[in-house]
Design a protein around this motif. Structure first.
Motif, PDB file in Angstrom:
ATOM      1  N   TYR A  67       0.696  -1.202   0.024  1.00 18.58           N
ATOM      2  CA  TYR A  67       0.060  -0.111   0.095  1.00 18.58           C
ATOM      3  C   TYR A  67       0.952   1.162   0.018  1.00 18.58           C
ATOM      4  N   PHE A  68       0.306   2.339  -0.666  1.00 18.92           N
ATOM      5  CA  PHE A  68       1.466   3.293  -0.941  1.00 18.92           C
ATOM      6  C   PHE A  68       0.599   4.673  -0.901  1.00 18.92           C
ATOM      7  N   CYS A  69       0.924   5.745  -0.345  1.00 20.20           N
ATOM      8  CA  CYS A  69       0.225   7.097  -0.199  1.00 20.20           C
ATOM      9  C   CYS A  69       0.997   8.268  -0.459  1.00 20.20           C
ATOM     10  N   VAL A  70       0.387   9.061  -1.295  1.00 18.02           N
ATOM     11  CA  VAL A  70       0.760  10.497  -1.647  1.00 18.02           C
ATOM     12  C   VAL A  70       0.003  11.493  -0.876  1.00 18.02           C
TER      13      VAL A  70
ATOM     14  N   LEU B  40       3.823   6.164 -10.637  1.00 19.93           N
ATOM     15  CA  LEU B  40       3.355   7.242 -10.260  1.00 19.93           C
ATOM     16  C   LEU B  40       3.950   8.352 -11.060  1.00 19.93           C
ATOM     17  N   MET B  41       3.262   8.979 -12.050  1.00 20.40           N
ATOM     18  CA  MET B  41       3.692  10.115 -12.785  1.00 20.40           C
ATOM     19  C   MET B  41       3.085  11.241 -12.426  1.00 20.40           C
TER      20      MET B  41
ATOM     21  N   VAL C  23      -4.206   7.294  -2.377  1.00 25.52           N
ATOM     22  CA  VAL C  23      -3.731   6.037  -1.917  1.00 25.52           C
ATOM     23  C   VAL C  23      -3.790   5.128  -3.255  1.00 25.52           C
ATOM     24  N   TYR C  24      -2.969   4.362  -3.148  1.00 22.26           N
ATOM     25  CA  TYR C  24      -2.955   3.125  -4.235  1.00 22.26           C
ATOM     26  C   TYR C  24      -2.237   2.120  -4.042  1.00 22.26           C
TER      27      TYR C  24
ATOM     28  N   VAL D 167      -0.538  -2.829 -10.631  1.00 22.79           N
ATOM     29  CA  VAL D 167      -0.629  -1.549  -9.916  1.00 22.79           C
ATOM     30  C   VAL D 167      -2.192  -1.049  -9.807  1.00 22.79           C
ATOM     31  N   SER D 168      -2.826  -0.578  -8.621  1.00 20.12           N
ATOM     32  CA  SER D 168      -4.355  -0.304  -8.925  1.00 20.12           C
ATOM     33  C   SER D 168      -4.399   1.305  -9.389  1.00 20.12           C
TER      34      SER D 168
END
Length: 146
Positions: free
Chosen positions: A72-75, A92-93, A126-127, A134-135
């Motif tokens: 899980y990732f968060c920006v 992520l771009m 989040v993704y 990748v979601s």
């Protein structure tokens, strides 16, 4: 072909490459053996909250039901939402206009962002990823740091 792939996975992972172990065990690959990971959908909701610590915001991402081995990732971005984010080849771009972006790649579902400026509005996305890919990036949620 799938049966051969399952057998090879078993020999390499469980039998440590020893073909006689598989022959003696009577292993028969079935649909229960090593299934590919399910693709991940967009994370529709997640929780952001303030703590008692100034400049700290917590993000809690719910688990995908029934899906394991997910990262899980968060920006976190200050002042304005991301301009035109996209995920290309699992990355992520961001556009050049996106400033003050922080990312948390620690893979857990619980994120802590420290050192945020009180009174500034922060947007969170989040993704997730697994072996299937990748979601999509979630819709943003915003909160003012205290």
């Amino acid at each position: 072909m799938k049966t051969l792939d399952n057998t090879a996975t078993y020999v390499d992972g469980v039998a440590d490459g020893n073909i006689s172990t598989i022959a003696l065990s009577g292993f028969v690959p079935t649909s229960d053996s090593m299934q590919p990971a399910a693709p991940l959908g967009i994370i529709e909701s997640f929780t952001i909250s303030l703590t008692k610590t100034s400049g700290q915001i917590l993000v809690d991402i719910p688990a995908y039901p029934g899906i394991t081995n997910v990262n899980y990732f968060c920006v976190c971005v200050a002042d304005n939402p991301l301009t035109n984010p996209s995920i290309v080849n699992g990355q992520l771009m961001l556009s050049a206009e996106d400033k003050s972006v922080r990312m948390d790649y620690n893979r857990s579902r619980n994120k802590t962002f420290n050192g945020l400026t009180p009174g500034v509005k922060y947007y969170f996305y989040v993704y997730a990823s697994n072996s299937a890919g990748v979601s999509p990036l979630s819709n943003p949620q915003a909160l003012y740091a205290s």
